[in-house]
Design an enzyme around this catalytic site. Structure first.
Site, short mmCIF file in Angstrom:
data_model
loop_
_atom_site.label_atom_id
_atom_site.label_comp_id
_atom_site.label_asym_id
_atom_site.label_seq_id
_atom_site.Cartn_x
_atom_site.Cartn_y
_atom_site.Cartn_z
N TYR A 1 -11.22 4.04 4.91
CA TYR A 1 -12.38 4.61 5.59
C TYR A 1 -12.13 6.03 6.10
O TYR A 1 -12.97 6.58 6.82
CB TYR A 1 -12.78 3.71 6.77
N PHE B 1 -6.91 7.40 2.77
CA PHE B 1 -7.38 6.24 2.02
C PHE B 1 -8.40 5.47 2.87
O PHE B 1 -8.69 5.85 4.00
CB PHE B 1 -6.20 5.32 1.63
N ASP C 1 -1.38 -4.66 10.57
CA ASP C 1 -2.71 -5.03 10.12
C ASP C 1 -3.68 -4.16 10.89
O ASP C 1 -3.52 -3.95 12.10
CB ASP C 1 -3.00 -6.51 10.34
N ASN D 1 0.83 -1.20 0.00
CA ASN D 1 0.00 0.00 0.00
C ASN D 1 0.88 1.27 0.00
O ASN D 1 1.56 1.56 0.98
CB ASN D 1 -0.89 -0.06 1.25
N LYS E 1 0.25 3.71 2.90
CA LYS E 1 0.83 3.30 4.18
C LYS E 1 2.34 3.54 4.19
O LYS E 1 2.90 3.97 5.19
CB LYS E 1 0.58 1.81 4.42
N HIS F 1 -4.24 5.49 14.85
CA HIS F 1 -3.95 4.12 15.27
C HIS F 1 -2.54 3.70 14.82
O HIS F 1 -1.72 3.26 15.61
CB HIS F 1 -5.01 3.19 14.66
N ARG F 2 -2.25 3.88 13.51
CA ARG F 2 -0.95 3.45 13.00
C ARG F 2 0.15 4.34 13.56
O ARG F 2 1.23 3.89 13.90
CB ARG F 2 -0.95 3.47 11.46
#
Ligand code: IMP
Length: 190
Positions: A149, A147, A67, A9, A12, A175-176
């Site tokens: 949601y 990207f 993930d 991705n 990401k 989160h990431r």
């Protein structure tokens, strides 16, 4: 330091390069002509492990994978591990439309993004880091950045969705971003 990030991705990859900064050279799967690694696990932890383990076993280099799932309270934490495949088409807009349809007339719109990062150091020792951001699903898409949601997720304490934020703003609170800060703290403490 060189690290392989087990993802195809490009969003990401740029998020992670932006978050880790210039001291780290991050290569993605595209740099190794690798195909997407099948995510056959039934949890975020299992899928994250599958990807990192595959890359470490093949290249014997420090590597990590992430993930992520979007968990919506009123939908029993769906789409969760199925976030990428929620609508069955692999298309983000279809996933968003299905989620909005499933929440129609629903007042409780609480949701969280959860990321699990699995890191293998150069000796194959495994470490796991978790990042969670709480928020809610807005009524309709807002914003064009990011990207997945992002256009329908509004983190708590903000009036914008992730798709209305710059990359660095999102990285600060996402989160990431949170899971990555834990990874970074681990890497710099060694
Ligand atoms: P993955 O398995 O980590 O690639 O994430 C599964 C799915 O969750 C992706 O296909 C996206 O639809 C969604 N997703 C993951 N991270 C994000 C994010 O930061 N913002 C919005 N959606 C995301």
């Amino acid at each position: 330091m060189e690290l392989i990030f087990a993802t195809y991705n490009p969003h990401k990859l740029s998020e992670i390069r932006n978050a880790l900064g210039p001291s780290y050279t991050i290569q993605g799967l595209v740099d190794f002509n690798e195909k997407e690694i099948p995510e056959t696990g039934s949890t975020l932890e299992a899928n994250s492990l599958i990807k990192a383990e595959y890359v470490f076993n093949k290249y014997q280099k420090a590597c990590f994978s992430d993930d992520t799932g979007l968990e919506v309270s009123v939908l029993n934490n769906e789409p969760g591990v199925f976030s990428a495949r929620y609508a069955g088409t692999g298309n983000s807009i279809d996933n968003i439309d299905l989620l909005l349809a499933n929440l129609i007339d629903q007042k409780d719109r609480k949701a969280q993004f959860k990321t699990i990062i699995t890191y293998f150091d150069e000796n194959g020792i495994k470490f796991v880091f978790e990042g969670i951001v709480h928020g809610e699903i807005v009524l309709e898409k807002e914003g064009i950045e990011g990207f997945g949601y992002d256009p329908i997720f509004q983190p708590n304490g903000f009036k914008e969705t992730f798709a209305q934020m710059s990359l660095s703003q999102k990285n600060e609170i996402s989160h990431r971003g949170i899971a990555l800060k834990k990874l970074l703290a681990h890497l710099t403490s060694r």
